[in-house]
Design a protein around this motif. Structure first.
Motif, short mmCIF file in Angstrom:
data_model
loop_
_atom_site.label_atom_id
_atom_site.label_comp_id
_atom_site.label_asym_id
_atom_site.label_seq_id
_atom_site.Cartn_x
_atom_site.Cartn_y
_atom_site.Cartn_z
N LYS A 65 0.94 -1.06 0.01
CA LYS A 65 -0.01 -0.10 -0.03
C LYS A 65 0.70 1.23 -0.03
CE LYS A 65 -4.14 -1.94 2.22
NZ LYS A 65 -5.09 -1.54 3.36
N GLU A 66 0.29 2.41 -0.65
CA GLU A 66 1.08 3.56 -0.75
C GLU A 66 1.26 4.25 0.74
OE1 GLU A 66 -0.91 5.89 -3.57
OE2 GLU A 66 -0.25 4.76 -5.47
N GLN A 67 -0.11 3.94 1.62
CA GLN A 67 0.13 4.35 2.76
C GLN A 67 1.10 3.73 3.96
OE1 GLN A 67 -3.83 4.42 4.40
NE2 GLN A 67 -4.59 5.68 2.66
N CYS A 68 1.51 2.75 3.56
CA CYS A 68 2.43 1.99 4.38
C CYS A 68 3.69 2.32 4.08
CB CYS A 68 2.75 0.42 3.74
SG CYS A 68 3.95 -0.42 4.67
N PRO A 69 4.68 2.93 5.26
CA PRO A 69 5.75 3.53 5.30
C PRO A 69 6.85 2.70 4.58
CG PRO A 69 5.40 3.24 7.59
CD PRO A 69 4.03 2.84 6.67
N PRO A 70 7.62 3.12 4.04
CA PRO A 70 8.85 1.98 3.55
C PRO A 70 9.70 1.47 4.61
CG PRO A 70 9.56 4.37 2.76
CD PRO A 70 7.87 4.33 3.61
N LEU A 71 9.82 0.36 4.99
CA LEU A 71 10.31 -0.32 6.17
C LEU A 71 11.92 -0.22 5.80
CD1 LEU A 71 8.05 -3.12 7.27
CD2 LEU A 71 8.17 -0.68 8.09
N ARG A 72 12.37 -0.20 4.53
CA ARG A 72 13.51 -0.49 4.12
C ARG A 72 14.44 0.74 4.56
NH1 ARG A 72 14.01 -1.34 -2.04
NH2 ARG A 72 12.31 -2.89 -1.38
N THR A 117 20.69 -10.88 -2.93
CA THR A 117 19.17 -10.84 -3.33
C THR A 117 18.96 -9.38 -3.64
OG1 THR A 117 18.64 -12.53 -1.88
CG2 THR A 117 16.93 -11.46 -2.75
N GLU A 118 19.25 -8.58 -3.09
CA GLU A 118 18.83 -7.03 -3.22
C GLU A 118 19.61 -6.65 -4.60
OE1 GLU A 118 18.84 -2.68 -1.05
OE2 GLU A 118 20.16 -4.16 -0.45
N GLN A 119 20.89 -6.99 -5.18
CA GLN A 119 21.40 -6.73 -6.15
C GLN A 119 20.70 -7.29 -7.41
OE1 GLN A 119 25.44 -8.20 -6.41
NE2 GLN A 119 25.84 -7.24 -8.40
N LYS A 120 20.34 -8.49 -7.27
CA LYS A 120 19.31 -9.28 -8.43
C LYS A 120 18.03 -8.31 -8.60
CE LYS A 120 21.36 -13.72 -7.92
NZ LYS A 120 21.21 -15.21 -7.57
N MET A 121 17.61 -8.11 -7.45
CA MET A 121 16.37 -7.46 -7.62
C MET A 121 16.51 -6.09 -8.28
SD MET A 121 14.54 -7.86 -4.00
CE MET A 121 13.27 -6.89 -4.14
N GLN A 122 17.51 -5.28 -7.95
CA GLN A 122 17.53 -4.01 -8.70
C GLN A 122 18.19 -4.24 -10.10
OE1 GLN A 122 21.11 -2.10 -6.79
NE2 GLN A 122 19.81 -1.55 -4.72
#
Length: 251
Positions: A65-72, A117-122
């Protein structure tokens, strides 16, 4: 600032609620597999799997959701790191984490994915962003063609199977119960079998022994001839010498 913090707490409560529901669903499914593995059927297993899938979908919707603050963008720091056993931590984690040490802090307090994993996602996100609309539409069209072709094959096979099933009057019988019972009775109890008396073994007249009533007729043979006929001629000639003869190679 207070509004953002309040919204963040509400989001965390919703996430925790979904996680607890997901944990209970997984626990129930594992318990059924361990305790009811002899009686569980496929529809029941699919129902439990559908419940787990629905909880995962709900959790994904909350985080997307857009209202959810980005936890990262947030960082979680431990207040205390110790190598000693913590009973309160064991109770909270249901026995999974007995010690809050330096080894497990990076894994349990991670708010971002693993670096690999983050590198592959990017890389995937960058590849998707560089894809043009024409290329994307071509790939979607090709994918739809493949799916439509597979769907047509499945539909055709299903129609043929339904037509064959409806036109089939019955299963063709390949055995007879009456013949089977007769065969079992004959083998097991000898029912229906007839005894046949065979005469004496046929012997050619040339080697047949004369009967007591008959004489030495034209077709008869004397006992001596019969005895000689019964012996096979020997092809080995023997030379029996006396034991008193001196051996030529004796010393």
């Amino acid at each position: 600032m207070q509004r953002e913090e309040k919204h963040f707490e509400m989001t965390l409560d919703a996430v925790l609620q979904r996680l607890n529901d997901l944990k209970m669903a997984v626990f129930s499914m594992i318990q059924k597999l361990e305790m009811e593995y002899e009686t569980i059927n496929w529809p029941t297993f699919l129902d439990n799997f559908a419940i787990i899938s629905s909880h995962l979908t709900g959790l994904t919707k909350i985080l997307a959701k857009e209202q959810c603050p980005p936890l990262r963008n947030r960082t979680v720091l431990p207040l205390l790191v110790s190598m000693e056993r913590d009973d309160a931590l064991i109770n909270i984690t249901e026995g999974r984490v007995p010690v809050f040490s330096h080894d497990i802090v990076p894994d349990y307090l991670r708010t971002r994915p693993d670096p690999i994993t983050e590198q592959k996602m990017q890389q995937n996100e960058q590849k998707a962003a560089n894809l043009t609309n024409d290329a994307a539409m071509k790939q979607v069209t090709q994918y739809n063609k493949v799916v439509s072709h597979v769907l047509d094959m499945v539909t055709k096979a299903r129609e043929e199977w339904e037509i064959e099933s409806s036109s089939r009057t019955g299963i063709q019988q390949t055995s007879s119960m009456t013949d089977t019972q007769l065969l079992v009775a004959a083998v097991g109890m000898g029912k229906g079998l007839k005894m046949t008396n065979y005469g004496p073994m046929m012997v050619p007249p040339s080697i047949r022994a004369p009967s007591p009533m008959g004489g030495a007729g034209a077709g008869g043979m004397s006992p001596g001839n019969v005895q000689q006929l019964g012996k096979a001629p020997s092809a080995v000639k023997t030379n029996i010498k006396s034991a008193n003869q001196v051996h030529p190679f004796s010393r």
